[in-house]
Design a protein around this motif. Structure first.
Motif, PDB file in Angstrom:
ATOM      1  N   ASP A 297     -20.306  28.515  70.697  1.00  0.00           N
ATOM      2  CA  ASP A 297     -21.701  28.599  71.129  1.00  0.00           C
ATOM      3  C   ASP A 297     -21.860  29.232  72.511  1.00  0.00           C
ATOM      4  N   SER A 298     -20.771  29.313  73.267  1.00  0.00           N
ATOM      5  CA  SER A 298     -20.867  29.758  74.660  1.00  0.00           C
ATOM      6  C   SER A 298     -20.347  31.163  74.903  1.00  0.00           C
ATOM      7  N   PHE A 299     -19.483  31.663  74.016  1.00  0.00           N
ATOM      8  CA  PHE A 299     -18.837  32.952  74.251  1.00  0.00           C
ATOM      9  C   PHE A 299     -18.936  33.841  73.010  1.00  0.00           C
ATOM     10  N   ASP A 300     -18.690  35.124  73.218  1.00  0.00           N
ATOM     11  CA  ASP A 300     -18.576  36.065  72.105  1.00  0.00           C
ATOM     12  C   ASP A 300     -17.096  36.204  71.762  1.00  0.00           C
ATOM     13  N   ILE A 301     -16.728  35.806  70.566  1.00  0.00           N
ATOM     14  CA  ILE A 301     -15.337  35.827  70.135  1.00  0.00           C
ATOM     15  C   ILE A 301     -15.109  36.977  69.154  1.00  0.00           C
ATOM     16  N   ASP A 302     -13.989  37.697  69.336  1.00  0.00           N
ATOM     17  CA  ASP A 302     -13.669  38.840  68.477  1.00  0.00           C
ATOM     18  C   ASP A 302     -12.729  38.484  67.330  1.00  0.00           C
ATOM     19  N   ILE A 303     -11.845  37.510  67.543  1.00  0.00           N
ATOM     20  CA  ILE A 303     -10.885  37.088  66.517  1.00  0.00           C
ATOM     21  C   ILE A 303     -10.671  35.575  66.629  1.00  0.00           C
ATOM     22  N   PHE A 304     -10.693  34.896  65.486  1.00  0.00           N
ATOM     23  CA  PHE A 304     -10.438  33.464  65.443  1.00  0.00           C
ATOM     24  C   PHE A 304      -9.090  33.189  64.776  1.00  0.00           C
ATOM     25  N   LEU A 305      -8.285  32.313  65.376  1.00  0.00           N
ATOM     26  CA  LEU A 305      -7.080  31.782  64.751  1.00  0.00           C
ATOM     27  C   LEU A 305      -7.283  30.277  64.613  1.00  0.00           C
ATOM     28  N   LEU A 306      -7.393  29.809  63.387  1.00  0.00           N
ATOM     29  CA  LEU A 306      -7.792  28.424  63.135  1.00  0.00           C
ATOM     30  C   LEU A 306      -6.718  27.678  62.360  1.00  0.00           C
ATOM     31  N   ASP A 307      -6.236  26.590  62.957  1.00  0.00           N
ATOM     32  CA  ASP A 307      -5.334  25.704  62.232  1.00  0.00           C
ATOM     33  C   ASP A 307      -6.174  24.926  61.223  1.00  0.00           C
ATOM     34  N   ILE A 308      -5.775  24.956  59.952  1.00  0.00           N
ATOM     35  CA  ILE A 308      -6.555  24.255  58.932  1.00  0.00           C
ATOM     36  C   ILE A 308      -6.512  22.749  59.144  1.00  0.00           C
ATOM     37  N   ASP A 309      -5.342  22.228  59.507  1.00  0.00           N
ATOM     38  CA  ASP A 309      -5.162  20.776  59.575  1.00  0.00           C
ATOM     39  C   ASP A 309      -5.351  20.248  60.993  1.00  0.00           C
ATOM     40  N   LEU A 310      -6.605  20.125  61.413  1.00  0.00           N
ATOM     41  CA  LEU A 310      -6.916  19.534  62.710  1.00  0.00           C
ATOM     42  C   LEU A 310      -7.018  18.018  62.569  1.00  0.00           C
ATOM     43  N   GLY A 311      -6.880  17.326  63.683  1.00  0.00           N
ATOM     44  CA  GLY A 311      -7.060  15.881  63.660  1.00  0.00           C
ATOM     45  C   GLY A 311      -8.535  15.521  63.835  1.00  0.00           C
ATOM     46  N   GLY A 312      -8.799  14.252  63.870  1.00  0.00           N
ATOM     47  CA  GLY A 312     -10.161  13.793  64.131  1.00  0.00           C
ATOM     48  C   GLY A 312     -11.110  13.903  62.962  1.00  0.00           C
TER      49      GLY A 312
ATOM     50  N   ILE B 299      -8.241  34.253  61.031  1.00  0.00           N
ATOM     51  CA  ILE B 299      -6.876  34.046  60.551  1.00  0.00           C
ATOM     52  C   ILE B 299      -6.638  32.543  60.476  1.00  0.00           C
ATOM     53  N   PHE B 300      -6.288  32.054  59.293  1.00  0.00           N
ATOM     54  CA  PHE B 300      -5.997  30.640  59.141  1.00  0.00           C
ATOM     55  C   PHE B 300      -4.504  30.379  59.344  1.00  0.00           C
ATOM     56  N   ILE B 301      -4.198  29.236  59.928  1.00  0.00           N
ATOM     57  CA  ILE B 301      -2.825  28.773  60.104  1.00  0.00           C
ATOM     58  C   ILE B 301      -2.692  27.492  59.299  1.00  0.00           C
ATOM     59  N   THR B 302      -1.667  27.405  58.463  1.00  0.00           N
ATOM     60  CA  THR B 302      -1.580  26.266  57.559  1.00  0.00           C
ATOM     61  C   THR B 302      -0.163  25.732  57.449  1.00  0.00           C
ATOM     62  N   ASP B 303      -0.046  24.448  57.157  1.00  0.00           N
ATOM     63  CA  ASP B 303       1.254  23.824  56.888  1.00  0.00           C
ATOM     64  C   ASP B 303       1.703  24.061  55.459  1.00  0.00           C
ATOM     65  N   ILE B 304       0.790  24.572  54.620  1.00  0.00           N
ATOM     66  CA  ILE B 304       1.081  24.756  53.198  1.00  0.00           C
ATOM     67  C   ILE B 304       1.612  26.159  52.966  1.00  0.00           C
ATOM     68  N   THR B 305       2.760  26.267  52.295  1.00  0.00           N
ATOM     69  CA  THR B 305       3.371  27.577  52.060  1.00  0.00           C
ATOM     70  C   THR B 305       2.469  28.468  51.217  1.00  0.00           C
ATOM     71  N   VAL B 306       1.893  27.898  50.156  1.00  0.00           N
ATOM     72  CA  VAL B 306       0.960  28.647  49.309  1.00  0.00           C
ATOM     73  C   VAL B 306      -0.361  27.877  49.306  1.00  0.00           C
ATOM     74  N   PRO B 307      -1.281  28.203  50.209  1.00  0.00           N
ATOM     75  CA  PRO B 307      -2.532  27.450  50.307  1.00  0.00           C
ATOM     76  C   PRO B 307      -3.468  27.747  49.144  1.00  0.00           C
ATOM     77  N   ASN B 308      -4.524  26.959  49.036  1.00  0.00           N
ATOM     78  CA  ASN B 308      -5.545  27.173  48.017  1.00  0.00           C
ATOM     79  C   ASN B 308      -6.329  28.432  48.363  1.00  0.00           C
ATOM     80  N   LEU B 309      -6.042  29.502  47.655  1.00  0.00           N
ATOM     81  CA  LEU B 309      -6.645  30.788  47.997  1.00  0.00           C
ATOM     82  C   LEU B 309      -8.141  30.808  47.743  1.00  0.00           C
TER      83      LEU B 309
END
Length: 235
Positions: free
Chosen positions: A43-58, A81-91
């Protein structure tokens, strides 16, 4: 170029930030370890690329973060770009959020840089591309001006491009033609469309078109001969 990494493991978060800052001199790397922190940055910045871990806590996930940002018009097509612990994630789940790339843990510098470079080299003009799903269920984009020809084979469509050949599950040729925009895919046979920009020669006696970069000639149906001859004459 502004990045946002969302990762709840501080060691991996620090490692990703270090890789990006070393590889991309103009990178400004924002980081968040929770959903709420990520939303504040979005909400505060303009982002050009996101790298998101799928398995966050909380109780929240990277998919929740992506769902939030995709509801913001300026982030409709921003690379994720998603980052995942699953070798073959649910596409199907990943495709739902229009993710351009993903890599699985454990990853290395090559995985990270390869993913970022992949999304950076995608065309900016979204209208020049079509989104298709291959027979493995992977969603990807094809630049329309790279299509050499398209062939129907049973329930699948083979798209032959200057960047490789793809078997996709689009139900009809029309779904491809509707997305073609200014690229004039032309029908030459009940099972074939081709891009006239790639015509190399036309064999009238055998009713075959030879196309640049194509390994095989494609057939011309009787009812389409006049159209093809006109294209050939006007080259």
């Amino acid at each position: 170029m502004n990045f946002l990494i969302v990762e709840d493991d501080n060691i991996q978060l620090t490692g990703l930030k270090h890789i990006i800052e070393e590889e991309y001199a103009d990178a400004v790397v924002n980081t968040a370890s929770t959903y709420n922190d990520a939303i504040t940055i979005i909400d505060s910045f303009d982002i050009d690329i996101f790298l998101l871990d799928i398995d966050l806590g909380g109780g929240k996930t990277g998919l929740d973060v992506c769902g939030y940002l995709r509801r913001i018009p300026k982030y409709n097509d921003t690379p994720v770009i998603f980052i995942t612990d699953i070798t073959v994630p649910n596409l199907d789940v990943i495709n739902k959020y229009h993710c351009q790339y993903y890599f699985s843990k454990p990853y290395d510098r090559i995985d990270v840089v390869g993913g970022i470079n992949s999304v950076l080299t995608q065309p900016d003009d979204q209208t020049s591309r079509i989104r298709v799903k291959d027979i493995q269920g992977i969603l990807f984009h094809i630049s329309m001006d790279e299509i050499i020809y398209v062939c129907a084979s049973g329930h699948h469509k083979h798209i032959f491009t200057s960047d490789g050949d793809f078997i996709v599950t689009n139900p009809t040729f029309e779904s491809i033609l509707q997305a073609a925009g200014d690229v004039p895919l032309v029908r030459c046979h009940k099972s074939y469309y081709f891009n006239p920009d790639y015509i190399q020669s036309y064999d009238r006696s055998n009713s075959l078109i030879t196309l640049k970069l194509a390994q095989e000639s494609i057939p011309v149906g009787r009812k389409y001969k006049t159209i093809i001859e006109t294209y050939q004459e006007n080259r």
